[in-house]
Design a protein around this motif. Structure first.
Motif, PDB file in Angstrom:
ATOM      1  N   ARG A   1      -4.058  -3.861  -8.794  1.00  0.00           N
ATOM      2  CA  ARG A   1      -3.936  -2.402  -8.977  1.00  0.00           C
ATOM      3  C   ARG A   1      -2.508  -2.030  -9.363  1.00  0.00           C
ATOM      4  N   ALA A   2      -1.539  -2.689  -8.746  1.00  0.00           N
ATOM      5  CA  ALA A   2      -0.143  -2.389  -9.071  1.00  0.00           C
ATOM      6  C   ALA A   2       0.157  -2.752 -10.524  1.00  0.00           C
ATOM      7  N   LEU A   3      -0.290  -3.927 -10.959  1.00  0.00           N
ATOM      8  CA  LEU A   3      -0.081  -4.324 -12.353  1.00  0.00           C
ATOM      9  C   LEU A   3      -0.772  -3.347 -13.305  1.00  0.00           C
ATOM     10  N   HIS A   4      -1.972  -2.921 -12.940  1.00  0.00           N
ATOM     11  CA  HIS A   4      -2.721  -1.983 -13.780  1.00  0.00           C
ATOM     12  C   HIS A   4      -1.972  -0.662 -13.911  1.00  0.00           C
ATOM     13  N   HIS A   5      -1.567  -0.097 -12.801  1.00  0.00           N
ATOM     14  CA  HIS A   5      -0.880   1.196 -12.830  1.00  0.00           C
ATOM     15  C   HIS A   5       0.494   1.091 -13.479  1.00  0.00           C
ATOM     16  N   ASP A   6       1.071  -0.105 -13.490  1.00  0.00           N
ATOM     17  CA  ASP A   6       2.371  -0.298 -14.135  1.00  0.00           C
ATOM     18  C   ASP A   6       2.217  -0.677 -15.601  1.00  0.00           C
ATOM     19  N   GLY A   7       0.978  -0.730 -16.091  1.00  0.00           N
ATOM     20  CA  GLY A   7       0.732  -1.022 -17.493  1.00  0.00           C
ATOM     21  C   GLY A   7       0.930  -2.476 -17.889  1.00  0.00           C
ATOM     22  N   GLN A   8       0.947  -3.380 -16.919  1.00  0.00           N
ATOM     23  CA  GLN A   8       1.182  -4.803 -17.216  1.00  0.00           C
ATOM     24  C   GLN A   8      -0.165  -5.524 -17.379  1.00  0.00           C
ATOM     25  N   PHE A   9      -0.887  -5.155 -18.430  1.00  0.00           N
ATOM     26  CA  PHE A   9      -2.238  -5.666 -18.622  1.00  0.00           C
ATOM     27  C   PHE A   9      -2.249  -7.174 -18.891  1.00  0.00           C
ATOM     28  N   ASP A  10      -1.377  -7.636 -19.765  1.00  0.00           N
ATOM     29  CA  ASP A  10      -1.372  -9.060 -20.115  1.00  0.00           C
ATOM     30  C   ASP A  10      -1.069  -9.919 -18.889  1.00  0.00           C
ATOM     31  N   ARG A  11      -0.117  -9.483 -18.111  1.00  0.00           N
ATOM     32  CA  ARG A  11       0.242 -10.235 -16.903  1.00  0.00           C
ATOM     33  C   ARG A  11      -0.933 -10.270 -15.936  1.00  0.00           C
TER      34      ARG A  11
ATOM     35  N   PHE B   1       0.834  -1.205   0.000  1.00  0.00           N
ATOM     36  CA  PHE B   1       0.000   0.000   0.000  1.00  0.00           C
ATOM     37  C   PHE B   1       0.873   1.261   0.000  1.00  0.00           C
ATOM     38  N   ILE B   2       1.931   1.248   0.790  1.00  0.00           N
ATOM     39  CA  ILE B   2       2.850   2.390   0.831  1.00  0.00           C
ATOM     40  C   ILE B   2       3.495   2.592  -0.537  1.00  0.00           C
ATOM     41  N   ASP B   3       3.910   1.503  -1.178  1.00  0.00           N
ATOM     42  CA  ASP B   3       4.481   1.612  -2.526  1.00  0.00           C
ATOM     43  C   ASP B   3       3.509   2.325  -3.460  1.00  0.00           C
ATOM     44  N   MET B   4       2.241   1.943  -3.405  1.00  0.00           N
ATOM     45  CA  MET B   4       1.245   2.541  -4.295  1.00  0.00           C
ATOM     46  C   MET B   4       1.021   4.007  -3.966  1.00  0.00           C
ATOM     47  N   ARG B   5       0.967   4.343  -2.707  1.00  0.00           N
ATOM     48  CA  ARG B   5       0.781   5.738  -2.310  1.00  0.00           C
ATOM     49  C   ARG B   5       1.956   6.601  -2.734  1.00  0.00           C
ATOM     50  N   ARG B   6       3.107   6.019  -2.819  1.00  0.00           N
ATOM     51  CA  ARG B   6       4.284   6.758  -3.264  1.00  0.00           C
ATOM     52  C   ARG B   6       4.393   6.808  -4.787  1.00  0.00           C
ATOM     53  N   GLY B   7       3.436   6.227  -5.473  1.00  0.00           N
ATOM     54  CA  GLY B   7       3.473   6.226  -6.928  1.00  0.00           C
ATOM     55  C   GLY B   7       4.528   5.293  -7.494  1.00  0.00           C
ATOM     56  N   GLN B   8       4.734   4.147  -6.836  1.00  0.00           N
ATOM     57  CA  GLN B   8       5.751   3.187  -7.262  1.00  0.00           C
ATOM     58  C   GLN B   8       5.116   1.817  -7.531  1.00  0.00           C
ATOM     59  N   PRO B   9       4.248   1.720  -8.544  1.00  0.00           N
ATOM     60  CA  PRO B   9       3.592   0.428  -8.785  1.00  0.00           C
ATOM     61  C   PRO B   9       4.562  -0.672  -9.171  1.00  0.00           C
ATOM     62  N   GLY B  10       5.649  -0.332  -9.883  1.00  0.00           N
ATOM     63  CA  GLY B  10       6.624  -1.345 -10.246  1.00  0.00           C
ATOM     64  C   GLY B  10       7.294  -1.953  -9.021  1.00  0.00           C
ATOM     65  N   VAL B  11       7.627  -1.105  -8.057  1.00  0.00           N
ATOM     66  CA  VAL B  11       8.198  -1.593  -6.790  1.00  0.00           C
ATOM     67  C   VAL B  11       7.192  -2.498  -6.091  1.00  0.00           C
ATOM     68  N   CYS B  12       5.930  -2.100  -6.124  1.00  0.00           N
ATOM     69  CA  CYS B  12       4.864  -2.883  -5.504  1.00  0.00           C
ATOM     70  C   CYS B  12       4.749  -4.258  -6.167  1.00  0.00           C
ATOM     71  N   VAL B  13       4.791  -4.292  -7.494  1.00  0.00           N
ATOM     72  CA  VAL B  13       4.724  -5.568  -8.217  1.00  0.00           C
ATOM     73  C   VAL B  13       5.876  -6.477  -7.802  1.00  0.00           C
ATOM     74  N   ASP B  14       7.080  -5.936  -7.763  1.00  0.00           N
ATOM     75  CA  ASP B  14       8.241  -6.738  -7.384  1.00  0.00           C
ATOM     76  C   ASP B  14       8.116  -7.252  -5.949  1.00  0.00           C
ATOM     77  N   ARG B  15       7.532  -6.449  -5.080  1.00  0.00           N
ATOM     78  CA  ARG B  15       7.379  -6.855  -3.679  1.00  0.00           C
ATOM     79  C   ARG B  15       6.383  -8.017  -3.559  1.00  0.00           C
ATOM     80  N   LEU B  16       5.299  -7.943  -4.328  1.00  0.00           N
ATOM     81  CA  LEU B  16       4.213  -8.915  -4.175  1.00  0.00           C
ATOM     82  C   LEU B  16       4.370 -10.169  -5.019  1.00  0.00           C
ATOM     83  N   ALA B  17       5.168 -10.098  -6.093  1.00  0.00           N
ATOM     84  CA  ALA B  17       5.251 -11.220  -7.036  1.00  0.00           C
ATOM     85  C   ALA B  17       5.605 -12.554  -6.364  1.00  0.00           C
ATOM     86  N   PRO B  18       6.589 -12.609  -5.458  1.00  0.00           N
ATOM     87  CA  PRO B  18       6.908 -13.915  -4.855  1.00  0.00           C
ATOM     88  C   PRO B  18       5.723 -14.520  -4.098  1.00  0.00           C
ATOM     89  N   ARG B  19       4.915 -13.677  -3.524  1.00  0.00           N
ATOM     90  CA  ARG B  19       3.763 -14.182  -2.757  1.00  0.00           C
ATOM     91  C   ARG B  19       2.576 -14.509  -3.654  1.00  0.00           C
TER      92      ARG B  19
END
Length: 428
Positions: A167-177, A121-139
């Motif tokens: 939401r992170a994938l959406h904001h990072d433009g990773q639609f297919d994923r 959530f903090i990643d998203m609030r900071r406008g860092q969806p890519g960081v958020c994706v990387d954080r959540l991907a293993p889980r």
């Protein structure tokens, strides 16, 4: 656990909002009870959360520190300390607390997911969806997710993780994923219905209207309206636009705005509904509100540009389409819209250049062909535009679904006397 229904900021509740007044009154009662029973952990939790709900930070911190001094349920109160900082948007302080909890050995069930969710959530609030994706991907994509028992109900913490992940994938433009992940979890029976609502808006942006209808419908049919994310209603509004139902689209966008008055996509969708309905002044205002919180959304710039064209505000429309081009030089509709403005301003050479670029990028581009028709004299007014669009584009699928020839209804007087022909809309 912090709510992540939107990455935009809602207007703060007024001091005399009835809900805030009621929460403050409840807090006063709880404080009175705690004076007689200061070690009651359940009551301390209630008082702390109520204080957060009404923005009484000092009183919330008093209950937080008091509970921590009692050393009762210390791990849970440390997690609530993260909530205390998050509620005040003090993200550095919150992250420090949460990261200290991330490696907790043998945590209680769901604890690690709550910590992970709040860091995301903090990643998203900071406008860092890519960081958020990387954080959540293993889980969310790793073995821990794949090994989960689909026969068991999805825990609430994981459901929230699914939503912030999409939401992170959406904001990072990773639609297919995002769509691939949603389809797989739908197949496994592990897709949270409210995460499906988020996926519905991704499907709209990927032009998969069947999936958008299915996933937003799944969200609407599960749980109370208060559980359904803003994206569900924006998706349904976009589908109503695709069906050329401006009034229905407007109503659904208003539901989304009631949920979150600061949601940019809801304002953009409301603006397109107003544009389709011929209410040009309202459309312009809505697009400006949308762009105030999502200035990178090219489709909204296009909507604003066409509203300005139809109002006769050509200098403003030119600046709008130039802004869209600054965001992406390879978007056909941006070149086509600018070509229309330049043709209307009698800058023939520049208009032809941008029209040709638009058609080179997309042979079905409406605006580029309209600009060329303006330059040739084939089109002179809105009725001519309707006839040209129907001839050139009949049978083609529009960006909102349906026949592109139907994007140009018979002109009527708009709210300010300008023709109300709906312009090309590629933003949803």
């Amino acid at each position: 656990m912090t709510d992540t229904t939107s990455t935009s900021t809602s207007d703060a509740s007024p001091h005399d909002d009835p809900r805030t007044v009621a929460a403050r009154q409840r807090l006063d009662r709880l404080d009175g009870y705690l004076r007689n029973d200061p070690r009651n952990n359940a009551m301390l939790i209630d008082a702390f959360e109520t204080a957060l709900a009404c923005g009484e930070w000092e009183r919330a911190e008093f209950h937080l520190r008091h509970a921590q001094s009692l050393q009762a349920d210390g791990l849970a109160w440390r997690l609530r300390e993260g909530d205390f900082w998050l509620a005040q948007q003090r993200y550095d302080d919150a992250q420090s607390v949460l990261e200290s909890l991330a490696g907790t050995p043998n945590p209680p069930p769901g604890f690690a997911d709550v910590v992970l969710h709040n860091l995301a959530f903090i990643d998203m609030r900071r406008g860092q969806p890519g960081v958020c994706v990387d954080r959540l991907a293993p889980r969310l994509e790793g073995s821990a997710h794949a090994a989960a028992d689909a026969a068991q109900p999805t825990p609430i913490a994981e459901r929230a993780l699914q939503q912030v992940w999409l939401r992170a994938l959406h904001h990072d433009g990773q639609f297919d994923r995002a769509i691939g992940w949603t389809l797989e979890n739908e197949r496994q029976g592990r897709l949270d219905p409210q995460a499906a609502g988020v996926a519905g808006l991704i499907a709209i942006d990927a032009a998969d209207f069947a999936a958008a209808q299915r996933w937003s419908g799944l969200s609407l049919s599960n749980g109370d309206a208060s559980d359904q994310p803003v994206e569900t209603f924006v998706t349904q509004a976009s589908l109503a636009l695709a069906a050329r139902n401006a009034e229905r689209a407007r109503q659904l966008a208003e539901v989304a705005l009631q949920r979150n008055p600061g949601d940019g996509r809801a304002w953009s969708t409301w603006g397109f509904a107003a544009l389709l309905g011929g209410d040009l002044n309202a459309a312009t205002d809505a697009f400006h509100r949308a762009l105030a919180v999502m200035g990178q959304h090219i489709g909204t710039w296009h909507g604003l540009g066409w509203a300005q064209i139809l109002q006769g505000k050509l200098p403003g429309a030119r600046a709008t389409f130039e802004t869209a081009l600054d965001l992406d030089r390879n978007f056909a509709e941006s070149h086509g819209g600018l070509a229309v403005v330049l043709a209307m301003e009698s800058e023939r050479e520049k208009a032809q250049e941008h029209a040709e670029l638009a058609l080179r990028l997309d042979r079905a581009n409406v605006s580029g062909r309209y600009a060329q028709a303006l330059l040739s004299g084939e089109v002179k007014d809105a009725k001519d535009l309707q006839r040209l669009a129907r001839r050139l584009l009949g049978g083609r699928t529009s960006p909102l679904g349906g026949d592109m020839g139907e994007m140009f209804p018979e002109p009527e007087a708009g709210s300010d006397g300008a023709p109300s022909s709906a312009a090309p809309n590629d933003g949803h």
